[in-house]
Design an enzyme around this catalytic site. Structure first.
Site, PDB file in Angstrom:
ATOM      1  N   HIS A 126       3.174  76.541-116.527  1.00 57.37           N
ATOM      2  CA  HIS A 126       1.937  76.894-115.809  1.00 57.37           C
ATOM      3  C   HIS A 126       0.743  76.118-116.372  1.00 57.37           C
ATOM      4  O   HIS A 126      -0.062  75.560-115.617  1.00 57.37           O
ATOM      5  CB  HIS A 126       1.713  78.409-115.933  1.00 57.37           C
ATOM      6  CG  HIS A 126       0.450  78.901-115.323  1.00 57.37           C
ATOM      7  ND1 HIS A 126       0.396  79.440-114.055  1.00 57.37           N
ATOM      8  CD2 HIS A 126      -0.823  78.930-115.786  1.00 57.37           C
ATOM      9  CE1 HIS A 126      -0.850  79.782-113.779  1.00 57.37           C
ATOM     10  NE2 HIS A 126      -1.617  79.482-114.824  1.00 57.37           N
ATOM     11  N   GLU A 127       0.641  76.042-117.691  1.00 57.92           N
ATOM     12  CA  GLU A 127      -0.504  75.355-118.309  1.00 57.92           C
ATOM     13  C   GLU A 127      -0.431  73.844-118.088  1.00 57.92           C
ATOM     14  O   GLU A 127      -1.453  73.203-117.827  1.00 57.92           O
ATOM     15  CB  GLU A 127      -0.572  75.678-119.813  1.00 57.92           C
ATOM     16  CG  GLU A 127      -0.855  77.142-120.124  1.00 57.92           C
ATOM     17  CD  GLU A 127      -2.125  77.651-119.440  1.00 57.92           C
ATOM     18  OE1 GLU A 127      -3.100  76.893-119.339  1.00 57.92           O
ATOM     19  OE2 GLU A 127      -2.127  78.804-118.985  1.00 57.92           O
ATOM     20  N   HIS A 130      -1.656  73.059-114.631  1.00 55.62           N
ATOM     21  CA  HIS A 130      -3.126  72.992-114.521  1.00 55.62           C
ATOM     22  C   HIS A 130      -3.605  71.589-114.916  1.00 55.62           C
ATOM     23  O   HIS A 130      -4.491  71.022-114.274  1.00 55.62           O
ATOM     24  CB  HIS A 130      -3.794  73.994-115.460  1.00 55.62           C
ATOM     25  CG  HIS A 130      -3.963  75.383-114.908  1.00 55.62           C
ATOM     26  ND1 HIS A 130      -4.521  75.640-113.677  1.00 55.62           N
ATOM     27  CD2 HIS A 130      -3.670  76.599-115.447  1.00 55.62           C
ATOM     28  CE1 HIS A 130      -4.558  76.955-113.480  1.00 55.62           C
ATOM     29  NE2 HIS A 130      -4.040  77.562-114.536  1.00 55.62           N
ATOM     30  N   GLU A 189      -4.819  79.088-109.624  1.00 50.01           N
ATOM     31  CA  GLU A 189      -3.747  79.841-110.289  1.00 50.01           C
ATOM     32  C   GLU A 189      -2.451  79.798-109.487  1.00 50.01           C
ATOM     33  O   GLU A 189      -1.378  79.590-110.038  1.00 50.01           O
ATOM     34  CB  GLU A 189      -4.171  81.300-110.519  1.00 50.01           C
ATOM     35  CG  GLU A 189      -5.222  81.477-111.571  1.00 50.01           C
ATOM     36  CD  GLU A 189      -4.868  80.808-112.893  1.00 50.01           C
ATOM     37  OE1 GLU A 189      -3.673  80.733-113.242  1.00 50.01           O
ATOM     38  OE2 GLU A 189      -5.789  80.325-113.561  1.00 50.01           O
TER      39      GLU A 189
END
Ligand SMILES: [Zn+2]
Length: 260
Positions: A126-127, A130, A189
């Site tokens: 997820h990071e 981003h 997100e």
């Protein structure tokens, strides 16, 4: 003079708006990938000066193993041109983030909460998503178009590399806290969730563990909101979206016979 700046702004928007093929939408980004990587490097140095790096061998091995696999898939499929580095920070905060340029930080507070490497892969995926999607720079660019942008434009667009630093710090919350504490929009997100799941799946982790992890975080947040959730909304809609993404994912072929 006003007209001149208005014209320049329109031109700038035109030049800076690029279609991102991975999320099927245009992004307005006023920072070049090279600038972004340099700012990420500066931020990394700031963080390392102020935070305590953990030497716990188990945590370091775990983060290195998981992050290396995610980074490999990211390099193969998205070619971000990053020089990956991984750090475990000693802190009770439940947090993790990835700076542009591929500098990944995971807090011991988060590592205590994960049940297995797959759950850590969900967070790191997820990071990294981003970072690859350049959400930080997009957010900074949005701020520039707003109030800050007005001031910069008033200075006659004299933006040098140093000028971006404070803005970027602001967006990443680096000066206030060591981590990313400024919340992303819900849209960002969902995008990071989707790409993050893809990365972890292709790196041969079990994507269903992502649901278990986010669900656990949701339960935790009912008692006390961990830092990670103050920047990453977690709710029923999000879990529902994750389930939908996984359904699509598992139809994609992956090669798990190779060594990572
Ligand atoms: Zn996020």
């Amino acid at each position: 003079m006003k007209k001149f700046f208005a014209l320049i702004t329109v031109l700038l928007l035109f030049v800076a708006c690029t279609k991102n093929p991975y999320i099927h939408r245009s992004q307005l980004i006023l920072i070049s990938p090279q600038q972004e990587i340099q700012i990420g490097l500066n931020a990394k140095q700031q963080i390392l000066q102020r935070a305590k790096v953990s030497h716990n061998p188990y945590y370091n091995r775990l983060v290195k193993e998981v992050a290396t696999r995610i980074a490999k898939v990211a390099d193969e499929e998205f070619h971000p041109g990053y020089r990956w580095e991984f750090y475990v920070l000693e802190s009770p905060q439940v947090n993790a983030f990835c700076l542009p340029g591929g500098k990944i930080f995971v807090y011991t507070g988060l590592l205590k909460l994960i049940d297995n490497p797959d759950q850590l892969a969900a967070v790191i995926g997820h990071e990294v998503a981003h970072a690859i999607l350049r959400h930080g720079s997009e957010r900074v660019s949005m701020a520039m178009i707003g109030e800050v942008g007005k001031k910069l434009l008033a200075q006659g667009l004299n933006i040098n590399e140093r000028g971006w630093g404070p803005l970027f710090d602001l967006a990443y919350g680096v000066t206030a806290q060591y981590g990313v504490l400024y919340p992303y929009s819900r849209k960002f997100e969902y995008e990071a969730d989707k790409l993050g799941l893809y990365l972890m799946y292709k790196a041969c982790y079990n994507p269903y563990e992502a649901i278990k992890f986010w669900y656990k975080m949701m339960q935790q947040s009912r008692k006390k909101v961990p830092e990670f959730l103050s920047t990453h909304p977690s709710d029923e809609h999000r879990i529902e979206a994750l389930r939908k993404y996984i359904k699509e994912l598992i139809t994609i072929k992956r090669d798990c016979s190779r060594r990572f």
